[in-house]
Design a protein around this motif. Sequence first.
Motif, short mmCIF file in Angstrom:
data_model
loop_
_atom_site.label_atom_id
_atom_site.label_comp_id
_atom_site.label_asym_id
_atom_site.label_seq_id
_atom_site.Cartn_x
_atom_site.Cartn_y
_atom_site.Cartn_z
N ASP A 44 40.88 89.76 3.22
CA ASP A 44 42.16 89.49 3.89
C ASP A 44 42.94 88.46 3.08
OD1 ASP A 44 44.21 89.45 5.70
OD2 ASP A 44 43.21 88.07 7.09
N ASN A 45 43.33 88.87 1.87
CA ASN A 45 44.11 87.96 1.01
C ASN A 45 44.98 88.79 0.07
OD1 ASN A 45 42.42 88.88 -1.06
ND2 ASN A 45 41.07 87.10 -0.93
N ASP A 46 45.76 88.12 -0.77
CA ASP A 46 46.70 88.82 -1.66
C ASP A 46 45.99 89.72 -2.66
OD1 ASP A 46 48.79 87.61 -0.38
OD2 ASP A 46 49.07 86.02 -1.88
N ILE A 47 44.85 89.26 -3.20
CA ILE A 47 44.14 90.07 -4.19
C ILE A 47 43.64 91.36 -3.56
CG2 ILE A 47 42.01 90.21 -5.55
CD1 ILE A 47 42.41 87.38 -6.41
N GLY A 48 43.05 91.25 -2.36
CA GLY A 48 42.55 92.44 -1.68
C GLY A 48 43.66 93.42 -1.36
N ARG A 49 44.77 92.91 -0.83
CA ARG A 49 45.87 93.81 -0.46
C ARG A 49 46.50 94.45 -1.69
NH1 ARG A 49 46.30 89.85 3.64
NH2 ARG A 49 47.51 88.44 2.30
#
Length: 367
Positions: A44-49
């Motif tokens: 649940d963070n920018d890298i994952g999205r």
Amino acid sequence: MKLFYPEIFDEFVCTGSQCSDNCCMTDWDIEIDEDTYGFYKKLDNDIGRKFVNSVTEDEGVKYLVHCDGKCPMLNEKGLCSVQLAYGEDNISDICREHPRFYEWFGDYKEAGVGLACEEAVRMYLSDDEPVRFFTKEIDEEPDDLEFDPQLLETMLFARTAFIDLLQNREYSLHDRLVNVLSASAEIQYALDEEDTEEIKAIAQELSHPEIIAERVESLKKALPEKPLENAENMLLYLERLDFIGDILPQQIKDASRFVKKFSAPLKAQTSGEYEKLAVYFVYRYFLKAVRDFDLLSKIKAMIVFVFAAEVINLSREQDAHARFETVKELCKEIEYSGDNMDRIYDDSYLSDIFSDTSMLALLEWTL
């Protein structure tokens, strides 16, 4: 499990952002394994999205799509933001392993390093010595893909004979490749008949000087009257393949203009690099015939690569670095393109450009 591998496999180290042709900036769509995709989907963070939003799916296979010619996960320094944040264990299998390749047959495994990488090409071709192979025990579970153990044993024997001949410098590279081509055609017939004893017998002939000489003399009689036309036709064929960059298409066009200036083939000043290129293809693709029963198209593809590398290098004054770049471009643009290789494999049986006489004409360019 036994692992069989060439010396370069243990020595290779990726140069990362120092590479002038970084594979993360090659405009390839990178296959993503399910475990890696699942890991980032849970983040649940920018890298994952960003990772998940950059993935597309085609026929059940997930791909990380390059954006503006590079991987979307690279940071401003050209480094992998995923690896920096979560380590090498959490990048996709192909990103972690490239350009290494593997082949599994039960409790027997093979490994190597592909030549679509500039560092791999430099390491492999800089050493003029014959390729050395090693075996070691590894802690890994056997693979469960089906294969015929007797055919594997036979094809391992045959491949060793092929590589031994290709690295036997008592013969010219031309004579070695003529015999490899001829023996491959004979083995293909035996493969079609599922005759493993005949395959072994053909392979054993590759160590007999009198049979090697007979093959060369008989096949020379089959040469077309104008071998240069075959060279021109093959270069035109290669021009029409699909490319992601501009370098190789231009090199092929330059080589095509070059060969038209001569009435007879020119010979390269050295054959060592082309010998090693031939060994690379035989090592990497020969055993695939254990499962798909198609050897001849792979050998013809190898001859096309050796021919193309030699003619491109002859068409321009190239130092060693530039010659290595030629090999890398050929492998990156053609060998590593499934569409291009499938086309070559299919046409090796369907097109006159890949006929026996055409292949012999291409071999006239080799030492």
